[in-house]
Design a protein around this motif. Structure first.
Motif, short mmCIF file in Angstrom:
data_model
loop_
_atom_site.label_atom_id
_atom_site.label_comp_id
_atom_site.label_asym_id
_atom_site.label_seq_id
_atom_site.Cartn_x
_atom_site.Cartn_y
_atom_site.Cartn_z
N ARG A 2 -6.97 13.72 -4.53
CA ARG A 2 -6.42 13.28 -5.81
C ARG A 2 -6.36 11.76 -5.84
O ARG A 2 -6.02 11.13 -4.83
CB ARG A 2 -5.02 13.84 -6.02
CG ARG A 2 -5.02 15.34 -6.24
CD ARG A 2 -3.61 15.83 -6.43
NE ARG A 2 -3.59 17.24 -6.75
CZ ARG A 2 -2.51 17.90 -7.08
NH1 ARG A 2 -1.34 17.29 -7.15
NH2 ARG A 2 -2.58 19.18 -7.36
N PRO A 3 -6.65 11.16 -7.00
CA PRO A 3 -6.66 9.70 -7.05
C PRO A 3 -5.27 9.10 -7.12
O PRO A 3 -4.32 9.72 -7.61
CB PRO A 3 -7.42 9.42 -8.35
CG PRO A 3 -7.14 10.61 -9.21
CD PRO A 3 -7.07 11.78 -8.26
N ILE A 14 8.96 4.96 -12.63
CA ILE A 14 7.59 4.44 -12.55
C ILE A 14 6.77 5.22 -11.52
O ILE A 14 5.65 5.60 -11.78
CB ILE A 14 7.59 2.93 -12.21
CG1 ILE A 14 8.23 2.15 -13.37
CG2 ILE A 14 6.19 2.42 -11.92
CD1 ILE A 14 8.45 0.70 -13.08
N SER A 15 7.34 5.43 -10.34
CA SER A 15 6.62 6.11 -9.26
C SER A 15 6.52 7.60 -9.52
O SER A 15 7.44 8.20 -10.06
CB SER A 15 7.33 5.90 -7.93
OG SER A 15 7.42 4.54 -7.63
N GLY A 16 5.42 8.17 -9.09
CA GLY A 16 5.24 9.60 -9.18
C GLY A 16 4.18 10.06 -8.20
O GLY A 16 3.41 9.25 -7.68
N ALA A 17 4.12 11.34 -7.98
CA ALA A 17 3.13 11.91 -7.08
C ALA A 17 1.75 11.88 -7.72
O ALA A 17 1.62 11.78 -8.94
CB ALA A 17 3.50 13.35 -6.75
N THR A 18 0.71 11.94 -6.88
CA THR A 18 -0.65 12.02 -7.42
C THR A 18 -0.74 13.25 -8.32
O THR A 18 0.03 14.20 -8.17
CB THR A 18 -1.69 12.14 -6.29
OG1 THR A 18 -1.37 13.29 -5.50
CG2 THR A 18 -1.73 10.89 -5.43
N ARG A 19 -1.66 13.23 -9.24
CA ARG A 19 -1.79 14.31 -10.22
C ARG A 19 -3.14 14.99 -10.07
O ARG A 19 -4.12 14.37 -9.67
CB ARG A 19 -1.62 13.77 -11.63
CG ARG A 19 -0.38 12.91 -11.80
CD ARG A 19 0.59 13.52 -12.74
NE ARG A 19 1.81 12.74 -12.88
CZ ARG A 19 2.35 12.42 -14.04
NH1 ARG A 19 1.79 12.80 -15.17
NH2 ARG A 19 3.47 11.74 -14.08
N ALA A 20 -3.16 16.26 -10.43
CA ALA A 20 -4.38 17.07 -10.34
C ALA A 20 -5.37 16.68 -11.43
O ALA A 20 -5.00 16.05 -12.43
CB ALA A 20 -4.03 18.55 -10.46
N ALA A 21 -6.60 17.09 -11.24
CA ALA A 21 -7.62 16.87 -12.27
C ALA A 21 -7.18 17.54 -13.57
O ALA A 21 -6.50 18.56 -13.57
CB ALA A 21 -8.96 17.44 -11.80
N ARG A 59 -9.77 6.64 -5.32
CA ARG A 59 -9.71 7.91 -4.59
C ARG A 59 -10.26 7.72 -3.19
O ARG A 59 -11.29 7.06 -2.99
CB ARG A 59 -10.57 8.93 -5.35
CG ARG A 59 -10.23 10.35 -5.14
CD ARG A 59 -10.95 11.24 -6.15
NE ARG A 59 -12.31 10.86 -6.44
CZ ARG A 59 -13.36 11.21 -5.70
NH1 ARG A 59 -13.21 11.95 -4.64
NH2 ARG A 59 -14.56 10.82 -6.05
N GLU A 60 -9.57 8.30 -2.19
CA GLU A 60 -10.05 8.27 -0.82
C GLU A 60 -11.41 8.96 -0.74
O GLU A 60 -11.60 10.04 -1.31
CB GLU A 60 -9.05 8.99 0.10
CG GLU A 60 -9.44 8.93 1.56
CD GLU A 60 -8.45 9.67 2.45
OE1 GLU A 60 -8.74 9.77 3.65
OE2 GLU A 60 -7.43 10.15 1.95
#
Length: 169
Positions: A40-41, A97-104, A132-133
């Motif tokens: 996930r990006p 402001i901060s949040g976890a990565t999100r799915a496509a 994205r890694e």
């Protein structure tokens, strides 16, 4: 000289208040990328002035838990444009402001007018950056007008799809 009493009504206060009390919604399409090692990006969303100086970060999506590869904050510098324009100076996680990565798929945020009080009416650019890694990095810029209801769109070509900015009244 005779002084006249001043009567202020609620309607008068509303009329005198700035006509900018509006929310901003940002919808971001994270495309499905067919690869064996999809990650996930990380995404940063912020507002810039026309001269490209950063005004305010609205969202940063990144891995917020530590794993065998380290702390997710270590990789925020891969969001190079955001990092250089103010990300490195932020203390994360930042509330709201901060949040976890999100799915496509289609992801969206809405920023209430209260968080945008310092924004003067005028032309701005909403900037969305994704990295994205084992993948790419992309920046999409969407010009919009603050102070009047409007919608603006732009599209990425690899790491980001459609980006839609809506200023509502």
């Amino acid at each position: 000289m005779r002084l006249l009493p001043i009567v202020v009504t609620t309607a008068g206060l509303v009329a005198a208040a700035p006509a900018m009390a509006a929310d901003i919604s940002v919808a971001v399409e994270l495309p499905r990328i067919a690869t064996a090692s999809y990650h996930r990006p990380y995404v940063a969303i912020w507002i810039e002035k026309p001269d490209q100086t950063a005004v305010q970060t609205l969202a940063v999506w990144y891995q917020q838990t530590r794993n065998n590869e380290g702390d997710g904050k270590d990789w925020l510098k891969d969001l190079r444009t955001w990092w250089r324009k103010g990300g490195r100076a932020m203390t994360l996680p930042a509330d709201g402001i901060s949040g976890a990565t999100r799915a496509a798929g289609r992801q969206s945020i809405t920023v209430p007018a209260a968080r945008l009080r310092g924004l003067q009416p005028g032309q701005y650019t909403m900037v969305v950056e994704a990295a994205r890694e084992l993948g790419g990095r992309e920046v999409v810029r969407v010009p919009f007008r603050w102070g009047a209801a409007n919608t603006a769109n732009a599209s990425g070509s690899s790491e980001l799809g459609a980006v839609r900015v809506t200023v509502s009244r």
